[in-house]
Structure formats: C-alpha cells, structure tokens
Design an enzyme around this catalytic site. Structure first.
Site, short mmCIF file in Angstrom:
data_model
loop_
_atom_site.label_atom_id
_atom_site.label_comp_id
_atom_site.label_asym_id
_atom_site.label_seq_id
_atom_site.Cartn_x
_atom_site.Cartn_y
_atom_site.Cartn_z
N GLU A 174 -14.19 -2.52 -1.85
CA GLU A 174 -14.40 -2.68 -0.41
C GLU A 174 -15.71 -2.05 0.04
OE1 GLU A 174 -12.33 -1.84 3.95
OE2 GLU A 174 -11.22 -1.37 2.11
N ASP A 189 0.83 -1.21 0.00
CA ASP A 189 0.00 0.00 0.00
C ASP A 189 0.86 1.26 0.00
OD1 ASP A 189 -2.68 -0.62 -0.13
OD2 ASP A 189 -2.95 -0.77 2.04
#
Length: 277
Positions: free
Chosen positions: A187, A88
């Site tokens: 998500e 990330d």
C-alpha cells in the site's frame, strides 16, 4: 457453513499459485448485501478494518475492535459463496505476542468461517506470521503504508520515497513472504518499489497505490463506488458515483412525502385507485 460452500470458494493454495498469472481481484466488504453483490466478480473479499472509517465514521482504524471485525466478517461469509474471505486483525489484537495473535486469529477463523486473516507489519511480524501459518491459519501480509501505524508514520502518505526507506520495505516484504504469508498487500508506495517487490517475492502481491505490475489489486469498495466522498486518494478510480445517486433519490423521496405524493394507492393495502372519470 456447509462443506459444499467451502469447496466452491477460491482457496488459499489456488490464490498463492496465481503468482505471475491472472491478476487477483480484491474488494472490501463489510456487510451482507454488499458481499452478495461483489461475490460473483472478485477472487477475495477483504473485511478490512477500514470499516472503522467507512462504516462507523471514526478518524482512523485504531479504535476498531476484534468483536467488530468478527461481526462483520461473519456477515460477509454468510452472504458469499465464491470469494475467499480475509478478515483484518485489528490494532492491538496481535502485536503483543505471537500467542496473542493466535488467540485473536483463532477466534476470527472459528466465529466467522473466513479463510484467512490479514495483519500489518514487516520484519517485526515475521515470527508471528510463521507461528500462525504453522498452526493452520493462512495469513495475508501488508507492507508499505500501514494504516495501523498512522501515528508513527505521521499520517496517511506515500512511503518508500528515499533509498533507505525503500530498502526497509523490501526487507519487510521478503520477511513476511518467507515467513509463509500466502499473499502480500503493498500500500501507498512508489510505483517502482511495488514493481520491484513483486519481482522479488515468491507470493502474489496485491497493490493499493502500488503498481500495475502487482499480481492483483484491491480498493475500498465505498471509494470505488463514490459512496465515501469526503476524500479521494490518488490511487482510487471511481467506477460509479453512487453518492450522488443516493442523495438525489433521498431528495426525491423527501419531496414526495412532503407533497403527500407518496405513498400512492398502489403502495397501500386495501386502498383502491380512484376510478377514471
């Protein structure tokens, strides 16, 4: 990292080609021991900025730094051989400009040996995704509930509940896919929305609170193992309850130390067991 190590890993092109095929298995990893255990079973190890909450006890992912991500990313790469490692980009390291995103991504790729980076955002990040991919940096996208935007979203809650919001997320997904991302995390959306996005974009989707129709799934490993027990999101299935196991083991150890039952002769150097009478 040796050339042989690179050739044994799941490659970015191979994962992109899994669209509509065998589901992609992804779990988070932040440390070498966990990466070593997960590596034989997954296609992608995601070094998520969720480490801020899981490892460091922070309230959100926002305080996570690029140096933190690089340190953990490098550990995961060293301990794995098979999985594609994705790291990330933390909050503040890429939103300012595509050039800033390149500098942060280049550090991640060079200093960790990871195969790709992940960033959050939709239409506003499409130019950045295209800039990175054109310069040899594979990108995993992330739309829907984006934890780095927690303050804008008003908390960690499912998104895309109304038609207008759903259309914005679809547009985001299309933009990131068309910009060159090789996979796309969806998500915290309504199931039908994640299913629709999966049908409409050309790259594999990876759901977390998305849909079984997604091309793959990801969970935070500590959630899946029952190690992060303060809160269990609706989309998490616990495949073990290691939190209780660890607590019970610690309690047994403490009791034996206090009773002088541990260490025994078998745990000491040069100390013989008492002869039987």
């Amino acid at each position: 990292m040796s050339a042989s190590n690179l050739t044994t890993r799941h490659s970015v092109p191979a994962l992109r080609a899994r669209k509509g095929g065998e589901p992609i298995v992804c779990l988070t990893a932040y440390t070498a021991p966990v990466a070593r255990l997960l590596d034989p079973h997954v296609d992608i190890l995601l070094v998520g900025d969720s480490l801020g909450m899981v490892v460091y006890g922070l309230d959100s992912t926002l305080p996570v730094t690029l140096d933190m991500m690089i340190a953990h990313g490098a550990a995961v790469v060293r301990a794995s051989e098979r999985a594609c490692v994705v790291v990330d980009l933390p909050f503040g390291s890429y939103q300012e400009s595509k050039e800033a995103a390149f500098r942060a991504s280049a550090r991640v790729m060079a200093e960790t040996g990871a195969q790709a980076v992940k960033l959050e955002g939709g239409i506003e990040m499409a130019e950045t995704v295209a800039f990175l991919t054109a310069r040899g940096i594979p990108v995993m996208g992330h739309v829907g509930l984006t934890p780095q935007s927690v303050n804008t979203l008003g908390g960690y809650k499912a998104v895309g509940r109304d038609a207008e919001a759903a259309e914005r997320i679809v547009a985001d997904a299309r933009a990131i896919s068309e910009a060159g991302a090789f996979t796309l995390v969806i998500e915290g959306t309504m199931e039908a929305l994640a299913r629709r996005i999966t049908e409409e974009v050309a790259v594999p989707t990876i759901g977390i609170g998305g849909s079984p129709a997604c091309d793959g799934q990801v969970l935070v490993t500590d959630d899946m193992l029952g190690l992060f027990g303060a809160f269990q999101p609706k989309f998490v299935k616990r495949y073990a309850n290691l939190g209780e196991t660890v607590s019970e083991a610690a309690a047994t150890y403490a009791a034996e130390v206090r009773a002088r039952a541990f260490p025994g002769p078998e745990h000491c150097f040069g100390m013989k067991k008492a002869a039987a009478v």
